[in-house]
Motif scaffolding. Sequence first.
Motif, PDB file in Angstrom:
ATOM      1  N   ARG A  91      24.646 -23.155  -5.722  1.00  0.00           N
ATOM      2  CA  ARG A  91      24.923 -24.482  -5.137  1.00  0.00           C
ATOM      3  C   ARG A  91      25.509 -24.341  -3.738  1.00  0.00           C
ATOM      4  NH1 ARG A  91      27.758 -25.808  -9.719  1.00  0.00           N
ATOM      5  NH2 ARG A  91      29.546 -26.457  -8.463  1.00  0.00           N
ATOM      6  N   GLN A  92      26.389 -23.349  -3.524  1.00  0.00           N
ATOM      7  CA  GLN A  92      26.984 -23.160  -2.199  1.00  0.00           C
ATOM      8  C   GLN A  92      25.898 -22.913  -1.161  1.00  0.00           C
ATOM      9  OE1 GLN A  92      30.296 -23.882  -1.762  1.00  0.00           O
ATOM     10  NE2 GLN A  92      29.852 -24.429  -3.871  1.00  0.00           N
ATOM     11  N   VAL A  93      24.935 -22.064  -1.497  1.00  0.00           N
ATOM     12  CA  VAL A  93      23.822 -21.791  -0.587  1.00  0.00           C
ATOM     13  C   VAL A  93      22.948 -23.037  -0.442  1.00  0.00           C
ATOM     14  CG1 VAL A  93      21.737 -20.403  -0.236  1.00  0.00           C
ATOM     15  CG2 VAL A  93      23.830 -19.320  -1.097  1.00  0.00           C
ATOM     16  N   GLY A  94      22.644 -23.689  -1.569  1.00  0.00           N
ATOM     17  CA  GLY A  94      21.801 -24.886  -1.556  1.00  0.00           C
ATOM     18  C   GLY A  94      22.367 -25.995  -0.692  1.00  0.00           C
ATOM     19  N   ASN A  95      23.689 -26.111  -0.681  1.00  0.00           N
ATOM     20  CA  ASN A  95      24.326 -27.163   0.120  1.00  0.00           C
ATOM     21  C   ASN A  95      24.252 -26.878   1.614  1.00  0.00           C
ATOM     22  OD1 ASN A  95      25.190 -29.061  -1.798  1.00  0.00           O
ATOM     23  ND2 ASN A  95      26.833 -27.702  -2.432  1.00  0.00           N
ATOM     24  N   ARG A  96      24.159 -25.613   1.981  1.00  0.00           N
ATOM     25  CA  ARG A  96      24.107 -25.261   3.414  1.00  0.00           C
ATOM     26  C   ARG A  96      22.683 -25.148   3.951  1.00  0.00           C
ATOM     27  NH1 ARG A  96      28.359 -21.850   1.876  1.00  0.00           N
ATOM     28  NH2 ARG A  96      27.030 -20.018   1.870  1.00  0.00           N
ATOM     29  N   THR A  97      21.727 -25.081   3.049  1.00  0.00           N
ATOM     30  CA  THR A  97      20.340 -24.873   3.450  1.00  0.00           C
ATOM     31  C   THR A  97      19.685 -26.196   3.831  1.00  0.00           C
ATOM     32  OG1 THR A  97      20.229 -23.003   1.938  1.00  0.00           O
ATOM     33  CG2 THR A  97      18.142 -23.894   2.672  1.00  0.00           C
ATOM     34  N   LYS A  98      18.999 -26.204   4.961  1.00  0.00           N
ATOM     35  CA  LYS A  98      18.261 -27.398   5.391  1.00  0.00           C
ATOM     36  C   LYS A  98      16.785 -27.016   5.520  1.00  0.00           C
ATOM     37  CE  LYS A  98      21.879 -30.152   7.318  1.00  0.00           C
ATOM     38  NZ  LYS A  98      22.384 -30.533   6.037  1.00  0.00           N
ATOM     39  N   MET A 122      14.477 -31.454   7.593  1.00  0.00           N
ATOM     40  CA  MET A 122      15.570 -32.192   6.965  1.00  0.00           C
ATOM     41  C   MET A 122      16.606 -32.624   7.995  1.00  0.00           C
ATOM     42  SD  MET A 122      18.257 -31.166   3.993  1.00  0.00           S
ATOM     43  CE  MET A 122      17.060 -31.173   2.704  1.00  0.00           C
ATOM     44  N   VAL A 123      17.004 -33.897   7.935  1.00  0.00           N
ATOM     45  CA  VAL A 123      18.047 -34.406   8.828  1.00  0.00           C
ATOM     46  C   VAL A 123      19.304 -34.831   8.078  1.00  0.00           C
ATOM     47  CG1 VAL A 123      16.523 -35.046  10.732  1.00  0.00           C
ATOM     48  CG2 VAL A 123      16.955 -36.707   8.907  1.00  0.00           C
ATOM     49  N   SER A 124      19.184 -35.122   6.771  1.00  0.00           N
ATOM     50  CA  SER A 124      20.387 -35.451   6.009  1.00  0.00           C
ATOM     51  C   SER A 124      20.163 -35.179   4.530  1.00  0.00           C
ATOM     52  CB  SER A 124      20.808 -36.905   6.226  1.00  0.00           C
ATOM     53  OG  SER A 124      19.903 -37.772   5.586  1.00  0.00           O
ATOM     54  N   SER A 125      21.271 -34.927   3.840  1.00  0.00           N
ATOM     55  CA  SER A 125      21.246 -34.660   2.414  1.00  0.00           C
ATOM     56  C   SER A 125      22.520 -35.241   1.810  1.00  0.00           C
ATOM     57  CB  SER A 125      21.182 -33.143   2.176  1.00  0.00           C
ATOM     58  OG  SER A 125      21.185 -32.857   0.794  1.00  0.00           O
ATOM     59  N   GLU A 126      22.362 -36.179   0.898  1.00  0.00           N
ATOM     60  CA  GLU A 126      23.515 -36.844   0.280  1.00  0.00           C
ATOM     61  C   GLU A 126      23.550 -36.552  -1.209  1.00  0.00           C
ATOM     62  OE1 GLU A 126      23.002 -41.039   1.115  1.00  0.00           O
ATOM     63  OE2 GLU A 126      22.261 -40.529   3.114  1.00  0.00           O
ATOM     64  N   ASN A 127      24.730 -36.165  -1.712  1.00  0.00           N
ATOM     65  CA  ASN A 127      24.974 -36.015  -3.140  1.00  0.00           C
ATOM     66  C   ASN A 127      24.182 -34.871  -3.777  1.00  0.00           C
ATOM     67  OD1 ASN A 127      26.659 -37.077  -5.125  1.00  0.00           O
ATOM     68  ND2 ASN A 127      25.002 -38.242  -6.058  1.00  0.00           N
ATOM     69  N   PHE A 128      23.716 -33.899  -2.957  1.00  0.00           N
ATOM     70  CA  PHE A 128      22.864 -32.835  -3.493  1.00  0.00           C
ATOM     71  C   PHE A 128      23.652 -31.903  -4.414  1.00  0.00           C
ATOM     72  CE2 PHE A 128      20.027 -29.003  -2.935  1.00  0.00           C
ATOM     73  CZ  PHE A 128      18.957 -29.538  -3.641  1.00  0.00           C
ATOM     74  N   ASP A 129      24.937 -31.666  -4.122  1.00  0.00           N
ATOM     75  CA  ASP A 129      25.749 -30.803  -4.975  1.00  0.00           C
ATOM     76  C   ASP A 129      25.834 -31.376  -6.393  1.00  0.00           C
ATOM     77  OD1 ASP A 129      27.466 -28.389  -5.161  1.00  0.00           O
ATOM     78  OD2 ASP A 129      29.009 -29.858  -5.655  1.00  0.00           O
ATOM     79  N   MET A 140      22.499 -30.844  -8.118  1.00  0.00           N
ATOM     80  CA  MET A 140      22.329 -29.454  -8.559  1.00  0.00           C
ATOM     81  C   MET A 140      23.183 -29.178  -9.802  1.00  0.00           C
ATOM     82  SD  MET A 140      21.878 -27.112  -5.129  1.00  0.00           S
ATOM     83  CE  MET A 140      23.373 -27.653  -4.311  1.00  0.00           C
ATOM     84  N   LYS A 141      24.418 -29.705  -9.826  1.00  0.00           N
ATOM     85  CA  LYS A 141      25.280 -29.550 -11.015  1.00  0.00           C
ATOM     86  C   LYS A 141      24.593 -30.155 -12.230  1.00  0.00           C
ATOM     87  CE  LYS A 141      29.856 -29.842  -9.083  1.00  0.00           C
ATOM     88  NZ  LYS A 141      30.915 -30.777  -8.793  1.00  0.00           N
ATOM     89  N   ALA A 142      24.021 -31.347 -12.057  1.00  0.00           N
ATOM     90  CA  ALA A 142      23.404 -32.076 -13.170  1.00  0.00           C
ATOM     91  C   ALA A 142      22.216 -31.323 -13.763  1.00  0.00           C
ATOM     92  CB  ALA A 142      22.975 -33.479 -12.722  1.00  0.00           C
ATOM     93  N   ILE A 143      21.477 -30.567 -12.935  1.00  0.00           N
ATOM     94  CA  ILE A 143      20.332 -29.820 -13.468  1.00  0.00           C
ATOM     95  C   ILE A 143      20.730 -28.415 -13.920  1.00  0.00           C
ATOM     96  CG2 ILE A 143      18.573 -31.150 -12.231  1.00  0.00           C
ATOM     97  CD1 ILE A 143      18.290 -28.815 -10.254  1.00  0.00           C
ATOM     98  N   GLY A 144      22.018 -28.059 -13.741  1.00  0.00           N
ATOM     99  CA  GLY A 144      22.510 -26.798 -14.287  1.00  0.00           C
ATOM    100  C   GLY A 144      22.567 -25.637 -13.319  1.00  0.00           C
ATOM    101  N   VAL A 145      22.572 -25.906 -12.019  1.00  0.00           N
ATOM    102  CA  VAL A 145      22.626 -24.830 -11.022  1.00  0.00           C
ATOM    103  C   VAL A 145      24.060 -24.297 -10.937  1.00  0.00           C
ATOM    104  CG1 VAL A 145      22.294 -24.267  -8.576  1.00  0.00           C
ATOM    105  CG2 VAL A 145      20.729 -25.852  -9.713  1.00  0.00           C
ATOM    106  N   GLY A 146      24.190 -22.969 -10.934  1.00  0.00           N
ATOM    107  CA  GLY A 146      25.500 -22.330 -10.880  1.00  0.00           C
ATOM    108  C   GLY A 146      26.173 -22.488  -9.527  1.00  0.00           C
ATOM    109  N   PHE A 147      27.474 -22.175  -9.504  1.00  0.00           N
ATOM    110  CA  PHE A 147      28.312 -22.386  -8.324  1.00  0.00           C
ATOM    111  C   PHE A 147      27.778 -21.664  -7.082  1.00  0.00           C
ATOM    112  CE2 PHE A 147      31.850 -21.081  -5.580  1.00  0.00           C
ATOM    113  CZ  PHE A 147      32.370 -22.319  -5.248  1.00  0.00           C
ATOM    114  N   ALA A 148      27.488 -20.369  -7.184  1.00  0.00           N
ATOM    115  CA  ALA A 148      27.079 -19.593  -6.002  1.00  0.00           C
ATOM    116  C   ALA A 148      25.779 -20.132  -5.405  1.00  0.00           C
ATOM    117  CB  ALA A 148      26.919 -18.110  -6.363  1.00  0.00           C
TER     118      ALA A 148
END
Length: 134
Positions: free
Chosen positions: A31-38, A11-18, A21-29
């Motif tokens: 999402r924080q990990v998901g946003n940092r994971t490449k 992975m080199v870039s990720s746009e609008n992933f947060d 994840m919100k739209a599919i119902g992923v919880g806050f914690a």
Amino acid sequence: MIEQFVGTWKMVSSENFDDYMKAIGVGFATRQVGNRTKPNLIMAVDDQGVVSLKSQSTFKTTEVKFKLNEEFDETTADDRKTKTVMTLENGKLIQKQTWDGKETCIEREVADGKLIAKCIMGDVVSVRTYVKDA
């Protein structure tokens, strides 16, 4: 046609992933990990036509094995239990996941040597870009 997706993709870039994840119902914690994971994507096909798609990161590794056009049970990285179908349409690998009356779609295509994954939930679209690992 699936052969163009085979290999290891970084992975080199990720746009609008947060927002996705919100739209599919992923919880806050999560999402924080998901946003940092490449994650790396690793795709292979065996001689029986079974495709394996592995998403590998320091946080979590998930793998699905499937045949095109055949529904299978998937447990996603965020622990959703989905009914999933993978198809090839116009050179794109389309992953449709359904759960709890909801549906999301991930469209992957190879363009200009990059793998572009569009994660779509309603009107929310996230674009994640990968390059082939040497």
